[in-house]
Design a protein around this motif. Structure first.
Motif, PDB file in Angstrom:
ATOM      1  N   ALA A  32       0.836  -1.192   0.000  1.00 40.22           N
ATOM      2  CA  ALA A  32       0.000   0.000   0.000  1.00 40.22           C
ATOM      3  C   ALA A  32       0.873   1.246   0.000  1.00 40.22           C
ATOM      4  O   ALA A  32       2.030   1.220   0.411  1.00 40.22           O
ATOM      5  N   ARG A  33       0.307   2.360  -0.461  1.00 40.29           N
ATOM      6  CA  ARG A  33       1.037   3.612  -0.520  1.00 40.29           C
ATOM      7  C   ARG A  33       0.262   4.687   0.234  1.00 40.29           C
ATOM      8  O   ARG A  33      -0.956   4.771   0.127  1.00 40.29           O
ATOM      9  N   PRO A  34       0.961   5.545   0.993  1.00 38.57           N
ATOM     10  CA  PRO A  34       0.284   6.614   1.727  1.00 38.57           C
ATOM     11  C   PRO A  34      -0.163   7.731   0.797  1.00 38.57           C
ATOM     12  O   PRO A  34       0.138   7.719  -0.403  1.00 38.57           O
ATOM     13  N   ASP A  35      -0.862   8.716   1.362  1.00 40.95           N
ATOM     14  CA  ASP A  35      -1.418   9.808   0.555  1.00 40.95           C
ATOM     15  C   ASP A  35      -0.416  10.925   0.276  1.00 40.95           C
ATOM     16  O   ASP A  35      -0.768  11.955  -0.297  1.00 40.95           O
ATOM     17  N   GLY A  36       0.799  10.758   0.670  1.00 43.88           N
ATOM     18  CA  GLY A  36       1.828  11.768   0.444  1.00 43.88           C
ATOM     19  C   GLY A  36       3.002  11.503   1.352  1.00 43.88           C
ATOM     20  O   GLY A  36       3.018  10.533   2.112  1.00 43.88           O
ATOM     21  N   LEU A  37       3.999  12.368   1.288  1.00 43.47           N
ATOM     22  CA  LEU A  37       5.185  12.183   2.112  1.00 43.47           C
ATOM     23  C   LEU A  37       4.941  12.702   3.525  1.00 43.47           C
ATOM     24  O   LEU A  37       4.242  13.704   3.715  1.00 43.47           O
ATOM     25  N   PRO A  38       5.532  12.044   4.515  1.00 46.23           N
ATOM     26  CA  PRO A  38       5.400  12.546   5.879  1.00 46.23           C
ATOM     27  C   PRO A  38       6.148  13.858   6.065  1.00 46.23           C
ATOM     28  O   PRO A  38       6.926  14.287   5.195  1.00 46.23           O
ATOM     29  N   LEU A  39       5.946  14.468   7.217  1.00 49.61           N
ATOM     30  CA  LEU A  39       6.562  15.748   7.521  1.00 49.61           C
ATOM     31  C   LEU A  39       8.050  15.608   7.826  1.00 49.61           C
ATOM     32  O   LEU A  39       8.878  16.422   7.392  1.00 49.61           O
ATOM     33  N   ALA A  40       8.393  14.574   8.575  1.00 49.30           N
ATOM     34  CA  ALA A  40       9.784  14.388   8.996  1.00 49.30           C
ATOM     35  C   ALA A  40       9.979  12.966   9.493  1.00 49.30           C
ATOM     36  O   ALA A  40       9.010  12.256   9.790  1.00 49.30           O
ATOM     37  N   VAL A  41      11.243  12.567   9.580  1.00 50.23           N
ATOM     38  CA  VAL A  41      11.623  11.293  10.179  1.00 50.23           C
ATOM     39  C   VAL A  41      12.521  11.583  11.372  1.00 50.23           C
ATOM     40  O   VAL A  41      13.538  12.263  11.239  1.00 50.23           O
ATOM     41  N   VAL A  42      12.120  11.068  12.529  1.00 50.57           N
ATOM     42  CA  VAL A  42      12.967  11.139  13.716  1.00 50.57           C
ATOM     43  C   VAL A  42      13.628   9.782  13.892  1.00 50.57           C
ATOM     44  O   VAL A  42      12.935   8.758  14.008  1.00 50.57           O
ATOM     45  N   ARG A  43      14.945   9.772  13.892  1.00 49.10           N
ATOM     46  CA  ARG A  43      15.685   8.534  14.151  1.00 49.10           C
ATOM     47  C   ARG A  43      16.130   8.565  15.613  1.00 49.10           C
ATOM     48  O   ARG A  43      17.145   9.199  15.950  1.00 49.10           O
ATOM     49  N   ALA A  44      15.366   7.907  16.457  1.00 45.26           N
ATOM     50  CA  ALA A  44      15.653   7.940  17.888  1.00 45.26           C
ATOM     51  C   ALA A  44      16.917   7.163  18.200  1.00 45.26           C
ATOM     52  O   ALA A  44      17.113   6.057  17.686  1.00 45.26           O
ATOM     53  N   VAL A  45      17.765   7.733  19.049  1.00 48.91           N
ATOM     54  CA  VAL A  45      18.963   7.028  19.494  1.00 48.91           C
ATOM     55  C   VAL A  45      18.862   6.624  20.956  1.00 48.91           C
ATOM     56  O   VAL A  45      19.683   5.842  21.433  1.00 48.91           O
ATOM     57  N   ASP A  46      17.862   7.150  21.652  1.00 49.15           N
ATOM     58  CA  ASP A  46      17.638   6.758  23.041  1.00 49.15           C
ATOM     59  C   ASP A  46      16.178   7.012  23.393  1.00 49.15           C
ATOM     60  O   ASP A  46      15.413   7.581  22.584  1.00 49.15           O
ATOM     61  N   VAL A  47      15.789   6.591  24.584  1.00 51.55           N
ATOM     62  CA  VAL A  47      14.402   6.729  25.005  1.00 51.55           C
ATOM     63  C   VAL A  47      14.017   8.196  25.136  1.00 51.55           C
ATOM     64  O   VAL A  47      12.874   8.586  24.870  1.00 51.55           O
ATOM     65  N   ALA A  48      14.956   9.037  25.515  1.00 52.86           N
ATOM     66  CA  ALA A  48      14.670  10.465  25.653  1.00 52.86           C
ATOM     67  C   ALA A  48      14.209  11.066  24.327  1.00 52.86           C
ATOM     68  O   ALA A  48      13.336  11.946  24.304  1.00 52.86           O
ATOM     69  N   ASP A  49      14.781  10.603  23.201  1.00 50.86           N
ATOM     70  CA  ASP A  49      14.333  11.082  21.892  1.00 50.86           C
ATOM     71  C   ASP A  49      12.870  10.712  21.642  1.00 50.86           C
ATOM     72  O   ASP A  49      12.097  11.507  21.091  1.00 50.86           O
ATOM     73  N   VAL A  50      12.499   9.509  22.021  1.00 52.11           N
ATOM     74  CA  VAL A  50      11.114   9.063  21.843  1.00 52.11           C
ATOM     75  C   VAL A  50      10.186   9.901  22.712  1.00 52.11           C
ATOM     76  O   VAL A  50       9.124  10.370  22.255  1.00 52.11           O
ATOM     77  N   GLN A  51      10.565  10.121  23.949  1.00 54.75           N
ATOM     78  CA  GLN A  51       9.726  10.903  24.864  1.00 54.75           C
ATOM     79  C   GLN A  51       9.548  12.325  24.355  1.00 54.75           C
ATOM     80  O   GLN A  51       8.430  12.865  24.363  1.00 54.75           O
ATOM     81  N   ALA A  52      10.625  12.947  23.930  1.00 55.34           N
ATOM     82  CA  ALA A  52      10.540  14.326  23.453  1.00 55.34           C
ATOM     83  C   ALA A  52       9.680  14.429  22.197  1.00 55.34           C
ATOM     84  O   ALA A  52       8.868  15.363  22.050  1.00 55.34           O
ATOM     85  N   THR A  53       9.841  13.480  21.292  1.00 49.79           N
ATOM     86  CA  THR A  53       9.052  13.496  20.053  1.00 49.79           C
ATOM     87  C   THR A  53       7.560  13.411  20.357  1.00 49.79           C
ATOM     88  O   THR A  53       6.751  14.199  19.817  1.00 49.79           O
ATOM     89  N   LEU A  54       7.178  12.484  21.211  1.00 53.57           N
ATOM     90  CA  LEU A  54       5.759  12.321  21.510  1.00 53.57           C
ATOM     91  C   LEU A  54       5.214  13.508  22.294  1.00 53.57           C
ATOM     92  O   LEU A  54       4.087  13.969  22.047  1.00 53.57           O
ATOM     93  N   ARG A  55       5.971  14.008  23.226  1.00 50.86           N
ATOM     94  CA  ARG A  55       5.504  15.164  24.003  1.00 50.86           C
ATOM     95  C   ARG A  55       5.261  16.362  23.092  1.00 50.86           C
ATOM     96  O   ARG A  55       4.206  17.007  23.162  1.00 50.86           O
ATOM     97  N   LEU A  56       6.203  16.659  22.217  1.00 54.55           N
ATOM     98  CA  LEU A  56       6.059  17.802  21.324  1.00 54.55           C
ATOM     99  C   LEU A  56       4.972  17.581  20.283  1.00 54.55           C
ATOM    100  O   LEU A  56       4.218  18.505  19.945  1.00 54.55           O
ATOM    101  N   ALA A  57       4.883  16.365  19.769  1.00 54.58           N
ATOM    102  CA  ALA A  57       3.828  16.064  18.792  1.00 54.58           C
ATOM    103  C   ALA A  57       2.456  16.234  19.421  1.00 54.58           C
ATOM    104  O   ALA A  57       1.526  16.756  18.780  1.00 54.58           O
TER     105      ALA A  57
END
Length: 449
Positions: A32-57
């Motif tokens: 399947a193909r999405p309806d367009g390109l996403p806004l950005a890709v976050v490549r998490a290197v630690d749990v803090a990156d995941v937490q910050a991404t979700l909090r800000l999103a």
């Protein structure tokens, strides 16, 4: 969204908006193909990156699509316009292998086969074995409750998960479960997150149960003049309370395409093939009993008495999907029926192939009733006949008292069929749980339910 991206770049380690990165991270193996390109890709290197991404999103109302290796087959990792792809494959540490308690502590990005190889050094193994084990990650396996060929004896991913580290939609880090084999304190949140496809939280770590690696694994294979006879032989094994560690069935169409691709001669032995294994201290007696049952109506049979001969007998099953994909595209479906209805399911698959004049190659984890009908097609777009055949395969599963997915998950592609399977009251409960854990609806929207 410029302001959001600026804040995100200041809070996490690696954010990419390069078109090539966006295109690669937006898709999975579903076709399947999405309806367009996403806004950005976050490549998490630690749990803090995941937490910050979700909090800000959450603060900015931006949808987030969690992603591991992208090997999913139901559209669960598709990321469309305006979404942030949260790639956790960089969280790839095996934190601990505990040989005494037979467990592993890992991050979500650990590749499944790498964990199994690490456990092997202590005489253990990670029992779940999805076909994508050399590529798929533990986090993705947990998100879809992945299965595999050894599930008939050892169960699916859920049976191997003792505890989880999960980042919630607001950025909180939740620890669920335990390191013990038993434990009933509180609600079973670990089981809730297993199979939730990133819609309730993002798995960043897991405590997993390991199993002793069997010293002995033996194989038996048998061919039959019809797929019904093969399915009935598998059902007879269950009726006789045999305990294979693997039980696979391939239909005649699949054997023929394997022969075409690999230069083998499986189709000359019969119109269906069953492969079984037994492992552990009682493997010799168990495989002898299994071979006796399989051989009664067989047109051909053979036993694997050592690793080399066993691997040779497994060759057909391992080459099934690669052989199909060698000659075109494939809609890879995944249904599961009661084991007693296996023969009826294969009959239904053959009927649907004739009705829509499409090629369907069917093979199954016969020990747990999980069929993979693979609908072949040419060209970049999914033909209408193939789409309708897929819908009829889901309907067949429900008519036989089964489910529309045994191990691949719902993702984007099976949402309507999930509602038909579960009914409005159950889907309403799903929605209530989703609202409690993800009130702004940012986690993998449109997937699962």
């Amino acid at each position: 969204m410029t302001g959001f991206l600026d804040v995100l770049r200041g809070a996490v380690t690696d954010v990419s908006t390069a078109p090539a990165d966006l295109a690669t991270a937006a898709i999975d193996r579903s076709g399947a193909r999405p309806d367009g390109l996403p806004l950005a890709v976050v490549r998490a290197v630690d749990v803090a990156d995941v937490q910050a991404t979700l909090r800000l999103a959450g603060e900015h109302g931006v949808p987030v699509v969690p992603r591991g290796a992208g090997t999913g087959l139901a559209g669960g990792a598709l990321a469309g316009r305006g979404a942030v792809v949260l790639d956790v494959s960089g969280l790839d540490r095996i934190v601990e292998i505990d040989p005494d308690d037979e467990l592993a502590v890992v991050e979500a990005g650990v590749v499944t086969a790498e964990l199994d190889r690490a456990a092997q050094k202590s005489g253990l193994r990670y029992a779940p074995d999805p076909a994508s084990a050399e590529l798929s990650t533990i986090g993705g396996n947990i998100a879809t409750n992945a299965g595999g060929m050894r599930c008939v004896k050892y169960g699916v991913t859920r049976e191997a998960v003792l505890g989880l580290d999960v980042v919630l939609a607001d950025g909180r880090l939740l620890h669920t479960g335990r390191r013990t084999v038993k434990g009933v304190a509180g609600l079973d949140l670990t089981a809730l997150f297993v199979g939730s496809e990133g819609t309730l939280g993002v798995v960043v770590g897991a405590t997993l149960r390991l199993r002793p690696r069997p010293e002995r694994t033996l194989t038996a294979a048998a061919a039959y003049d019809s797929v019904e006879a093969a399915a009935q032989a598998c059902s007879e094994l269950i009726r006789q309370r045999r305990e294979p560690s693997l039980l696979e069935l391939l239909d005649g169409a699949t054997l023929a395409v394997i022969d075409r691709a690999q230069g083998s001669d499986f189709a000359a032995r019969g119109q269906a093939l069953v492969i079984a294994q037994a492992d552990g201290p009682a493997a010799d007696g168990e495989i002898a009993a299994i071979a006796d049952v399989l051989g009664r109506e067989a047109t051909w049979s053979e036993r694997g008495v050592d690793p080399e001969s066993s691997e040779r007998l497994l060759f057909a099953r391992r080459m099934a999907l690669p052989s199909i994909e060698r000659f075109g595209r494939a809609l890879i479906e995944d249904i599961c029926v009661p084991r007693s209805r296996l023969a009826a399911a294969f009959r239904g698959v053959e009927r649907i192939a004739r009705q829509y004049d499409v090629a369907i190659y069917a093979f199954a984890h016969a020990g747990d009733g999980n069929l993979h009908p693979i609908v072949a097609y040419d060209g970049p777009e999914l033909p209408d006949a193939v789409r309708r055949a897929g819908d009829d395969l889901f309907a067949l599963a429900l008519d036989l008292g089964g489910t529309v997915t045994g191990e691949h998950g719902i993702g984007l592609l099976k949402r309507d069929w999930l509602a038909r399977e579960t009914g409005p009251d159950v889907t309403a409960v799903y929605g209530s749980i989703k609202a409690a854990l993800d009130p702004h609806g940012i986690l993998n929207p449109g997937k699962g339910f």
